[in-house]
Write a protein that holds these residues in place. Structure first.
Motif, short mmCIF file in Angstrom:
data_model
loop_
_atom_site.label_atom_id
_atom_site.label_comp_id
_atom_site.label_asym_id
_atom_site.label_seq_id
_atom_site.Cartn_x
_atom_site.Cartn_y
_atom_site.Cartn_z
N LEU A 154 -2.05 -13.84 -11.97
CA LEU A 154 -2.46 -12.91 -10.93
C LEU A 154 -1.61 -11.65 -11.10
O LEU A 154 -0.41 -11.68 -10.82
CB LEU A 154 -2.27 -13.53 -9.54
N PHE A 155 -2.24 -10.60 -11.60
CA PHE A 155 -1.52 -9.36 -11.83
C PHE A 155 -2.52 -8.21 -11.78
O PHE A 155 -3.46 -8.17 -12.58
CB PHE A 155 -0.81 -9.38 -13.18
N VAL A 156 -2.34 -7.30 -10.81
CA VAL A 156 -3.19 -6.11 -10.73
C VAL A 156 -2.60 -5.10 -11.70
O VAL A 156 -1.54 -4.53 -11.46
CB VAL A 156 -3.25 -5.56 -9.29
N ASN A 157 -3.29 -4.90 -12.79
CA ASN A 157 -2.75 -4.18 -13.95
C ASN A 157 -2.93 -2.68 -13.82
O ASN A 157 -4.05 -2.17 -13.95
CB ASN A 157 -3.46 -4.68 -15.21
N PRO A 158 -1.87 -1.93 -13.61
CA PRO A 158 -2.03 -0.49 -13.41
C PRO A 158 -2.55 0.24 -14.63
O PRO A 158 -3.18 1.31 -14.50
CB PRO A 158 -0.61 -0.02 -13.05
N LEU A 159 -2.35 -0.31 -15.82
CA LEU A 159 -2.76 0.40 -17.03
C LEU A 159 -4.26 0.52 -17.20
O LEU A 159 -4.73 1.38 -17.95
CB LEU A 159 -2.18 -0.30 -18.27
N GLN A 160 -5.03 -0.32 -16.53
CA GLN A 160 -6.47 -0.26 -16.72
C GLN A 160 -7.22 0.52 -15.64
O GLN A 160 -8.44 0.58 -15.65
CB GLN A 160 -7.05 -1.67 -16.85
N PHE A 161 -6.48 1.15 -14.73
CA PHE A 161 -7.08 1.97 -13.69
C PHE A 161 -6.94 3.44 -14.06
O PHE A 161 -5.88 3.89 -14.51
CB PHE A 161 -6.40 1.74 -12.34
N GLY A 162 -8.02 4.19 -13.84
CA GLY A 162 -7.96 5.62 -14.04
C GLY A 162 -7.33 6.31 -12.84
O GLY A 162 -7.11 5.70 -11.79
N PRO A 163 -7.03 7.64 -12.96
CA PRO A 163 -6.34 8.37 -11.89
C PRO A 163 -7.13 8.46 -10.59
O PRO A 163 -6.55 8.64 -9.53
CB PRO A 163 -6.10 9.75 -12.50
N ARG A 164 -8.45 8.32 -10.66
CA ARG A 164 -9.27 8.41 -9.44
C ARG A 164 -9.86 7.06 -9.07
O ARG A 164 -10.79 6.99 -8.27
CB ARG A 164 -10.38 9.45 -9.62
N GLU A 165 -9.32 5.99 -9.63
CA GLU A 165 -9.82 4.66 -9.34
C GLU A 165 -8.96 3.98 -8.27
O GLU A 165 -8.04 4.57 -7.73
CB GLU A 165 -9.92 3.85 -10.64
N ASP A 166 -9.29 2.71 -7.99
CA ASP A 166 -8.84 2.09 -6.74
C ASP A 166 -7.62 1.19 -6.90
O ASP A 166 -7.52 0.17 -6.22
CB ASP A 166 -10.00 1.28 -6.15
N PHE A 167 -6.65 1.56 -7.73
CA PHE A 167 -5.50 0.68 -7.95
C PHE A 167 -4.77 0.36 -6.64
O PHE A 167 -4.50 -0.80 -6.33
CB PHE A 167 -4.52 1.31 -8.95
N HIS A 168 -4.44 1.37 -5.85
CA HIS A 168 -3.66 1.12 -4.63
C HIS A 168 -4.50 0.43 -3.55
O HIS A 168 -3.94 -0.29 -2.71
CB HIS A 168 -3.07 2.43 -4.11
N ALA A 169 -5.81 0.65 -3.59
CA ALA A 169 -6.68 0.02 -2.59
C ALA A 169 -7.19 -1.34 -3.04
O ALA A 169 -7.83 -2.04 -2.25
CB ALA A 169 -7.87 0.94 -2.28
N TYR A 170 -6.93 -1.72 -4.27
CA TYR A 170 -7.47 -2.98 -4.78
C TYR A 170 -7.00 -4.13 -3.91
O TYR A 170 -5.81 -4.22 -3.57
CB TYR A 170 -7.03 -3.20 -6.23
N PRO A 171 -7.90 -5.04 -3.51
CA PRO A 171 -7.53 -6.09 -2.54
C PRO A 171 -6.47 -7.03 -3.08
O PRO A 171 -6.54 -7.51 -4.21
CB PRO A 171 -8.86 -6.82 -2.30
#
Length: 285
Positions: free
Chosen positions: A59-76
């Motif tokens: 279980l790891f929300v991977n910051p490297l695969q999110f773009g600058p306008r994508e939902d990394f911080h909002a990801y559940p």
């Protein structure tokens, strides 16, 4: 199967647990996730359990695969909920590192797979697949499983992972697992929860459309004609279409004219949510 599940957060502890299993003659499967666990993830755990004696779920929300306008911080994120579901499905170990454990200070390496990553989702999400390939490579090397299981909903991602595992001689078997769908055909996704009730009612049109393309192709319609008709249908409903494509199922090379075997892939934006789907040609019954 239900019961407690152990959680480890460091590479050292993960390797120690896997080494203990191997010392006892057991085989190990890995199911990588970013959490927000749903029935699709749980189907991967159950498939892994059928292949190996022990299952590690990451279980790891991977910051490297999110773009600058994508939902990394909002990801559940809800580790307690996810842990309970994974334990009930039969996972033996949860590997939940933080970002510093995965990417220590000074980390500067990435895994790039050319060719497979340059269009489809790669065209609209630059660097996405570099982030996926890098984190999956690390997970495979950290855990050293016999088998790793990935869902076919992210079909391009699955082929990217198979390619770098082959190219880099990583000693693991990569298995794809069928898409798990709602009753109305919508492919299960963690981002599905972002849909409003009105958007959720519209969402099944994506699966209906790609399946119709697959059916048309199986009946002899040309690939370009079928995919353009599908794009027109989706855009006529007010949906923003990233792509509707007919591709070789192993290389993702574009196919034209009548085809006997292929993969139909599509991505759309419904409100703020990006949805993916794909089906084989000929379509499954």
């Amino acid at each position: 199967m239900t019961g407690a599940i152990e959680t480890v957060r460091t590479v050292r502890d993960l390797r120690a647990r896997v080494a203990a299993w191997r010392a006892g003659g057991e085989t190990v499967a890995l199911v990588p996730t970013m959490g927000a666990i749903h029935d699709g993830h749980l189907s991967l755990v159950k498939r892994a359990k059928a292949h190996c004696g022990r299952v590690v779920t990451s279980l790891f929300v991977n910051p490297l695969q999110f773009g600058p306008r994508e939902d990394f911080h909002a990801y559940p994120r809800d580790e307690a909920r996810d842990t309970g579901l994974l334990a009930a499905a039969g996972s033996d170990l949860l590997y939940a590192p933080d970002a510093t454990e995965m990417y220590p200070p000074g980390f500067s390496t990435k895994v790039h797979v050319s060719d497979l990553t340059e269009d489809l989702c790669g065209a609209s999400r630059p660097n996405h697949f570099d982030g996926v390939a890098t984190v999956v490579a690390k997970l495979l090397l950290q855990c050293a499983p016999d088998t790793a299981i990935f869902g076919e909903k992210d079909y391009q991602q699955l082929l990217v992972i198979k390619r770098f595992v082959r190219d880099l001689n990583i000693p693991v078997e990569i298995l794809g697992a069928p898409i798990v769908r709602e009753v109305d055909g919508l492919a299960l996704s963690s981002r599905q929860r972002y849909l409003s009730p009105e958007e959720r009612a519209i969402a099944p049109v994506l699966h209906q459309t790609v399946r119709q393309v697959a059916t048309d192709l199986a009946q002899g319609r040309g690939a370009d004609d079928a995919s353009e008709a599908a794009r027109f249908r989706l855009e006529a409903m007010g949906l923003r279409v990233d792509y509707v494509a007919v591709r070789d199922p192993d290389t993702l090379k574009p196919l034209h004219g009548p085809v006997k075997t292929a993969r139909v892939l599509a991505a759309i934006h419904l409100g703020k949510t990006r949805l993916l789907d794909n089906v084989p040609v000929p379509p499954d019954d």
